[in-house]
Write a protein that holds these residues in place. Structure first.
Motif, PDB file in Angstrom:
ATOM      1  N   THR A 398       4.619  -2.904 -22.104  1.00 30.56           N
ATOM      2  CA  THR A 398       5.193  -2.638 -20.789  1.00 30.56           C
ATOM      3  C   THR A 398       5.396  -1.142 -20.607  1.00 30.56           C
ATOM      4  N   ILE A 399       5.060  -0.651 -19.433  1.00 29.23           N
ATOM      5  CA  ILE A 399       5.267   0.760 -19.099  1.00 29.23           C
ATOM      6  C   ILE A 399       6.431   0.844 -18.125  1.00 29.23           C
ATOM      7  N   CYS A 400       7.415   1.680 -18.442  1.00 25.52           N
ATOM      8  CA  CYS A 400       8.610   1.805 -17.595  1.00 25.52           C
ATOM      9  C   CYS A 400       8.817   3.268 -17.227  1.00 25.52           C
ATOM     10  N   ILE A 401       8.778   3.566 -15.929  1.00 25.79           N
ATOM     11  CA  ILE A 401       8.983   4.942 -15.490  1.00 25.79           C
ATOM     12  C   ILE A 401      10.110   5.002 -14.459  1.00 25.79           C
ATOM     13  N   THR A 402      10.659   6.191 -14.302  1.00 24.25           N
ATOM     14  CA  THR A 402      11.707   6.446 -13.315  1.00 24.25           C
ATOM     15  C   THR A 402      11.226   7.542 -12.381  1.00 24.25           C
ATOM     16  N   LYS A 403      11.455   7.363 -11.063  1.00 26.74           N
ATOM     17  CA  LYS A 403      11.088   8.389 -10.091  1.00 26.74           C
ATOM     18  C   LYS A 403      12.308   8.764  -9.265  1.00 26.74           C
ATOM     19  N   ASN A 404      12.413  10.045  -8.911  1.00 29.24           N
ATOM     20  CA  ASN A 404      13.619  10.529  -8.237  1.00 29.24           C
ATOM     21  C   ASN A 404      13.643  10.254  -6.732  1.00 29.24           C
ATOM     22  N   ILE A 405      12.494   9.899  -6.147  1.00 34.26           N
ATOM     23  CA  ILE A 405      12.449   9.579  -4.726  1.00 34.26           C
ATOM     24  C   ILE A 405      11.672   8.273  -4.521  1.00 34.26           C
ATOM     25  N   ARG A 406      11.576   7.834  -3.272  1.00 35.13           N
ATOM     26  CA  ARG A 406      10.924   6.571  -2.945  1.00 35.13           C
ATOM     27  C   ARG A 406       9.440   6.605  -3.301  1.00 35.13           C
ATOM     28  N   VAL A 407       8.941   5.500  -3.848  1.00 37.95           N
ATOM     29  CA  VAL A 407       7.508   5.364  -4.125  1.00 37.95           C
ATOM     30  C   VAL A 407       6.777   5.261  -2.791  1.00 37.95           C
ATOM     31  N   CYS A 408       5.706   6.036  -2.621  1.00 38.12           N
ATOM     32  CA  CYS A 408       4.981   6.002  -1.353  1.00 38.12           C
ATOM     33  C   CYS A 408       4.109   4.744  -1.268  1.00 38.12           C
ATOM     34  N   ASN A 409       3.685   4.423  -0.053  1.00 40.01           N
ATOM     35  CA  ASN A 409       2.896   3.204   0.168  1.00 40.01           C
ATOM     36  C   ASN A 409       1.610   3.187  -0.641  1.00 40.01           C
ATOM     37  N   ASP A 410       0.913   4.320  -0.679  1.00 40.34           N
ATOM     38  CA  ASP A 410      -0.371   4.337  -1.384  1.00 40.34           C
ATOM     39  C   ASP A 410      -0.188   4.174  -2.890  1.00 40.34           C
ATOM     40  N   CYS A 411       0.821   4.844  -3.453  1.00 38.45           N
ATOM     41  CA  CYS A 411       1.073   4.681  -4.896  1.00 38.45           C
ATOM     42  C   CYS A 411       1.466   3.245  -5.204  1.00 38.45           C
ATOM     43  N   HIS A 412       2.237   2.634  -4.310  1.00 36.76           N
ATOM     44  CA  HIS A 412       2.638   1.244  -4.505  1.00 36.76           C
ATOM     45  C   HIS A 412       1.405   0.343  -4.574  1.00 36.76           C
ATOM     46  N   THR A 413       0.471   0.565  -3.658  1.00 33.10           N
ATOM     47  CA  THR A 413      -0.779  -0.210  -3.669  1.00 33.10           C
ATOM     48  C   THR A 413      -1.587   0.081  -4.927  1.00 33.10           C
ATOM     49  N   ALA A 414      -1.690   1.371  -5.271  1.00 27.72           N
ATOM     50  CA  ALA A 414      -2.482   1.757  -6.443  1.00 27.72           C
ATOM     51  C   ALA A 414      -1.927   1.152  -7.725  1.00 27.72           C
ATOM     52  N   ILE A 415      -0.605   1.144  -7.866  1.00 22.05           N
ATOM     53  CA  ILE A 415      -0.008   0.618  -9.107  1.00 22.05           C
ATOM     54  C   ILE A 415      -0.242  -0.889  -9.224  1.00 22.05           C
ATOM     55  N   LYS A 416      -0.284  -1.586  -8.096  1.00 25.87           N
ATOM     56  CA  LYS A 416      -0.616  -3.017  -8.149  1.00 25.87           C
ATOM     57  C   LYS A 416      -2.006  -3.210  -8.734  1.00 25.87           C
ATOM     58  N   PHE A 417      -2.958  -2.407  -8.279  1.00 29.15           N
ATOM     59  CA  PHE A 417      -4.320  -2.481  -8.830  1.00 29.15           C
ATOM     60  C   PHE A 417      -4.327  -2.129 -10.314  1.00 29.15           C
ATOM     61  N   ILE A 418      -3.596  -1.063 -10.672  1.00 25.36           N
ATOM     62  CA  ILE A 418      -3.577  -0.618 -12.076  1.00 25.36           C
ATOM     63  C   ILE A 418      -3.020  -1.712 -12.985  1.00 25.36           C
ATOM     64  N   SER A 419      -1.929  -2.366 -12.551  1.00 27.62           N
ATOM     65  CA  SER A 419      -1.320  -3.418 -13.384  1.00 27.62           C
ATOM     66  C   SER A 419      -2.310  -4.548 -13.662  1.00 27.62           C
ATOM     67  N   LYS A 420      -3.134  -4.849 -12.688  1.00 28.86           N
ATOM     68  CA  LYS A 420      -4.126  -5.913 -12.855  1.00 28.86           C
ATOM     69  C   LYS A 420      -5.252  -5.479 -13.778  1.00 28.86           C
ATOM     70  N   ILE A 421      -5.693  -4.228 -13.624  1.00 26.96           N
ATOM     71  CA  ILE A 421      -6.823  -3.722 -14.419  1.00 26.96           C
ATOM     72  C   ILE A 421      -6.457  -3.579 -15.890  1.00 26.96           C
ATOM     73  N   VAL A 422      -5.286  -2.998 -16.176  1.00 24.26           N
ATOM     74  CA  VAL A 422      -4.901  -2.748 -17.575  1.00 24.26           C
ATOM     75  C   VAL A 422      -4.161  -3.934 -18.191  1.00 24.26           C
ATOM     76  N   ARG A 423      -3.870  -4.952 -17.358  1.00 20.28           N
ATOM     77  CA  ARG A 423      -3.184  -6.159 -17.824  1.00 20.28           C
ATOM     78  C   ARG A 423      -1.845  -5.840 -18.500  1.00 20.28           C
ATOM     79  N   ARG A 424      -1.078  -5.056 -17.784  1.00 16.31           N
ATOM     80  CA  ARG A 424       0.252  -4.684 -18.274  1.00 16.31           C
ATOM     81  C   ARG A 424       1.279  -4.835 -17.157  1.00 16.31           C
TER      82      ARG A 424
END
Length: 448
Positions: A398-424
């Motif tokens: 599991t990868i756990c990160i902290t961000k100081n401001i709101r996650v933008c829409n595009d990063c939110h979409t991209a991370i969904k794709f990344i989670s599926k690709i790397v199976r994490r």
């Protein structure tokens, strides 16, 4: 240096300084005790550690806790319940687990205050299921433990679990306090449950005789704004007794999301009347103009910021790998592993595009060409942190990160794709809540 007196006198003054927020003076006295031939005891250490944590000096509190252990002073229930919140605020899971191990070894798990602190710590570090297991093992629950669990569920987007737990607390005869109501309102906020939020907001006064605080008003205003009910939110804030700039800023953020420029201008003026140098309001207004492609108006706002010496807070993300905290800012190329991170991101983007990912360049609020916009998105801080996590941790971890401001829409979409690709599973804590990305989906169900 204080005259040589008995240990009780020294501890009394140290505790007084620490509780008053004068932690530097308390620490100086702790050092001076040796010159007075006095050895600090658990009360000396507990007082100053608690003072540091209560005043937001979390790193200093942890440092002192380590020094106490090194000085062969055995931590007790007071010091453990004081220091655990520091791990929660810093999202330092490694240290939190070490404290949990100590708590277990020395039999403090049945202490309600300590167990509640552990529930809060694990929830704020991203591990809500562990928090619930600890909660379930508790023999007794007080208002603090119930509230910690309700807020944990709220921050992770499990609104219905939070509401169910809140109702169970009421059924068992515990009277919810203002903090518990803030927790359940936060749960409603993160799930867009407007009717439920109104019920609990009114219940505070009508059923429990509690006056809503600023935080309760802010939660309801934020909920109405994010639900697109901007006029209703505006009227609600206007009826408040002396609304603060932070309350108006929550509505301004909603205006930016819903691209209501006219309302944004009106609300921004409200903020500037109260706080003329409010950085967030200037940034939100500029971004609202940019979203509407009103580049000249956005530029005027930025010029005003520059003339007033107002600097925007840089987006930053953190990840802990092998007991070391790594920080990334947007466009950061200074990390020793940057070339590997860049390569990993390039490979991910290639796979993401095959899966159907299309960059949302509307999130880039600059009047530049499309390719440069894609480049800016590529180097957002959370993507750099996630890519580093992928190349630096075992496959499947599991990868756990902290961000100081709101996650933008595009990063939110991209991370969904990344989670599926790397199976994490990828856990992202931004400035308002947790996102659990897994198998191409997010726990927030795209509402945040």
């Amino acid at each position: 240096m204080m005259p040589s007196r008995d240990l009780v006198s020294w501890n009394t003054v140290i505790a007084g300084n620490a509780q008053s927020g004068m932690c530097g003076d308390a620490l100086a006295m702790l050092r001076d005790m040796g010159r007075a031939n006095l050895k600090p005891d658990s009360i000396s250490w507990n007082s100053i550690i608690a003072g540091c944590v209560q005043n937001g000096l979390f790193d200093e509190g942890l440092t002192l806790f380590r020094k106490m252990v090194m000085a062969k002073v055995k931590p007790g229930s007071v010091s453990l319940s004081s220091i655990t919140p520091a791990c929660a605020h810093l999202t330092t899971l490694r240290l939190g687990k070490q404290l949990h191990g100590y708590i277990t070894r020395f039999g403090f798990e049945d202490n309600v205050l300590i167990a509640s602190s552990l529930v809060d710590m694990y929830a704020k570090c991203g591990y809500i299921m562990i928090a619930r297991r600890i909660f379930n093992k508790m023999k007794l629950h007080d208002t603090v433990s119930w509230t910690a669990m309700v807020m944990g569920y709220a921050l992770h987007g499990h609104a219905h679990d939070a509401i169910s737990l809140f109702k169970q607390m009421e059924t068992e005869g515990l009277k919810p306090n203002s903090v518990a109501f803030l927790a359940v309102l936060t749960a409603c906020n993160h799930a867009g449950l407007v009717d439920e939020a109104w019920h609990y907001f009114n219940s505070m006064r009508n059923d429990y005789g509690l006056s809503p605080h600023l935080e309760h008003y802010a939660s309801v205003a934020d909920l109405l704004g994010r639900a697109g009910r901007l006029k209703e939110a505006y009227d609600f804030i206007c009826k408040m007794p002396a609304p603060s700039s932070s309350i108006w800023s929550t509505l301004l953020a909603a205006c930016r999301v819903h691209k209501d420029v006219e309302m944004a201008e009106n609300v921004a003026n409200k903020v500037f009347r109260i706080d003329p140098s409010n950085v967030g309001a200037y940034v939100l207004l500029s971004n609202t103009y940019s979203s509407a492609k009103r580049w000249k108006d956005a530029a005027k706002v930025r010029i005003t910021m520059k003339s007033k010496g107002i600097v925007k807070e840089a987006a930053c993300s953190w990840i802990e790998v092998k007991n070391k905290l790594h920080a990334f800012v947007a466009g950061d190329k200074s990390h020793p592993c940057y070339e590997k991170i860049k390569t990993a991101l390039e490979e991910l983007v290639e796979q993401m595009e095959k899966e159907g990912y299309v960059p949302d360049t509307s999130e880039v609020l600059h009047d530049v060409d499309e390719e440069y916009k894609k480049s800016l998105l590529f180097n957002h801080s959370e993507r750099l942190a996630i890519a580093f996590g992928i190349i630096s941790t075992p496959e499947g971890a599991t990868i756990c990160i902290t961000k100081n401001i709101r996650v933008c829409n595009d990063c939110h979409t991209a991370i969904k794709f990344i989670s599926k690709i790397v199976r994490r599973e990828i856990i992202v804590r931004d400035n308002s809540r947790f996102h659990h990305f897994k198998d191409g989906k997010c726990s927030c169900q795209d509402y945040w």
